[in-house]
Design a protein around this motif. Structure first.
Motif, mmCIF file in Angstrom:
data_model
loop_
_atom_site.group_PDB
_atom_site.id
_atom_site.type_symbol
_atom_site.label_atom_id
_atom_site.label_comp_id
_atom_site.label_asym_id
_atom_site.label_seq_id
_atom_site.Cartn_x
_atom_site.Cartn_y
_atom_site.Cartn_z
ATOM 1 N N ALA A 193 0.837 -1.221 0.000
ATOM 2 C CA ALA A 193 0.000 0.000 0.000
ATOM 3 C C ALA A 193 0.866 1.262 0.000
ATOM 4 N N ARG A 194 1.890 1.309 0.825
ATOM 5 C CA ARG A 194 2.746 2.511 0.845
ATOM 6 C C ARG A 194 3.625 2.589 -0.402
ATOM 7 N N ARG A 195 3.982 1.459 -0.943
ATOM 8 C CA ARG A 195 4.764 1.504 -2.196
ATOM 9 C C ARG A 195 3.904 2.117 -3.296
ATOM 10 N N ALA A 196 2.641 1.660 -3.369
ATOM 11 C CA ALA A 196 1.735 2.183 -4.407
ATOM 12 C C ALA A 196 1.481 3.667 -4.185
ATOM 13 N N PHE A 197 1.305 4.064 -2.942
ATOM 14 C CA PHE A 197 1.050 5.485 -2.638
ATOM 15 C C PHE A 197 2.222 6.348 -3.123
ATOM 16 N N ALA A 198 3.433 5.903 -2.828
ATOM 17 C CA ALA A 198 4.627 6.686 -3.218
ATOM 18 C C ALA A 198 4.708 6.830 -4.740
#
Ligand SMILES: NC(=O)c1ccc[n+]([C@@H]2O[C@H](COP(=O)([O-])OP(=O)(O)OC[C@H]3O[C@@H](n4cnc5c(N)ncnc54)[C@H](OP(=O)(O)O)[C@@H]3O)[C@@H](O)[C@H]2O)c1
Length: 356
Positions: A193-198
């Motif tokens: 999720a945080r990888r996609a957000f970045a």
């Protein structure tokens, strides 16, 4: 000063439970040595969640952090405070424990003129309601990078390879700043999720953000490794040490607690982090500098404001916001995060009700 209400609404954190409600306005707090801030925006920090869970050691000289990220206007300025009503300000929670939570309609800070000058930081430039980002977490990153550069007498990271463990708010801002200073950056994050957000927010390219499970495929690859997850566990420090090249510095930024050791060494990582030390060790055939950074000063805020104003494309801090909620939604929202029922990448902002 606008008229003083008879009550004001504030959150309270008691025994792991956050509540929100109206309380009598403390008229006696409108003292010569006080600044009262009316926040426009607040931010949720991982430290808030840790304090709900009781998993953070609270330093007595600074007090709890619950509700410390905010931007607002000075509602009341005591005659000895050095401030003026209406000024746009933010808070540095590292100066005095004589302050109330920022998750409130009014925030009360008391101290000498010198303390207030450090604890309440003026926000320059256009109305910050048009460009919302939280100065405090960025000031901590500015400070940490300064701590990294100073001992090496560097003024840039040109040509350095920087590896970052954790793509939370801290990891993303480290990446922005290291890249701005000329480094190549690779951020390793456990969850997608945080990888996609970045990626989706255009903060990191697909090459710059990788799964944490890939970190082991980059042995001895980085001149600087920043450890910026919620907790700098022994396992994550081990991963960081593996990524570090011979002669590299491992900067411990994520949470540590009393007695934590850097694995395979006698280095007290909590003391290193809170004392902002550098300890060099020989470990697994490599020489590593274990360093730390903790908190920030007024000058770090001012450098943060300058960086954002002069290099907006390098510091897309406004794109860190993933969600906006209201203050009365906060208790349930943050209790859900603490209970592990939800998690949000980036920064969750709290918008105060429009001020009359
Ligand atoms: N030194 C200082 O001055 C200072 C200042 C501010 C904050 N901090 C520290 O920085 C920490 C991070 O803050 P933040 O704002 O970036 O938090 P955040 O936005 O909530 O991000 C937390 C990060 O930790 C990762 N993480 C959590 N548990 C993990 C685990 N078991 N293994 C691997 N990764 C894990 C998360 O990855 P997933 O996406 O996989 O969950 C995410 O990348 C805070 O907890 C605080 O201790 C230090």
């Amino acid at each position: 000063m606008s008229s003083v209400p008879s009550t004001y609404r504030t959150t309270r954190l008691r025994e792991g439970v956050v509540s929100f409600g109206a309380h009598p306005f403390p008229h006696e707090a409108l003292a010569d040595d006080a600044v009262v801030i009316r926040p426009h925006h607040m931010g949720i920090c991982r430290a808030d969640v840790k304090e709900i869970l009781g998993s953070r050691d609270v330093p007595e000289d600074r007090g709890p952090l619950f509700g410390h990220e905010l931007v607002g206007s000075v509602f009341f300025a005591g005659s000895a405070s050095g401030f003026t009503e209406g000024e746009t300000v933010t808070l540095n929670p590292n100066i005095t424990p004589a302050r109330t939570t920022g998750f409130a309609e009014y925030v009360f800070v008391r101290g000498t003129k010198e303390q207030l000058e450090q604890a309440v930081v003026r926000v320059p430039g256009p109305d910050p309601r048009q460009d919302v980002w939280m100065p405090e977490p960025f000031a901590c990153i500015v400070h940490a990078v300064r701590k990294l550069l100073e001992p090496a007498r560097l003024d840039s990271l040109a040509g350095k390879r920087v590896g970052i463990v954790g793509a939370g708010c801290a990891g993303l801002m480290f990446a922005m700043y290291a890249r701005h200073l000329g480094a190549s950056v690779t951020v390793f994050n456990r969850g997608e999720a945080r990888r996609a957000f970045a990626r989706e927010q255009g903060i990191l390219t697909a090459d710059e953000i990788r799964p944490l499970a890939e970190a082991g495929a980059h042995p001895d690859a980085f001149d600087v490794v920043v450890v910026a997850p919620t907790v700098a566990t022994a396992e994550l420090l081990e991963t960081a040490a593996g990524m570090a090249a011979d002669g590299a510095v491992v900067l411990v930024y994520g949470g540590t607690r009393k007695g934590d050791r850097f694995p395979g060494t006698s280095v007290d990582v909590d003391a290193v982090r809170r004392g902002e030390l550098v300890e060099w060790v020989e470990r697994a055939g490599k020489r590593l500098g274990v360093s730390g950074a903790y908190g920030c000063f007024k000058e770090d805020y001012e450098e943060g404001f300058r960086l954002r104003a002069e290099h907006p494309a390098d510091f897309p801090l406004d794109r860190m916001a993933s969600r906006r909620i209201t203050l009365d939604e906060l208790p349930e929202f943050v209790m859900d995060i603490a209970a592990g029922r939800t998690d949000h990448p980036g920064k969750v902002l709290i918008e105060a009700a429009p001020q009359g």
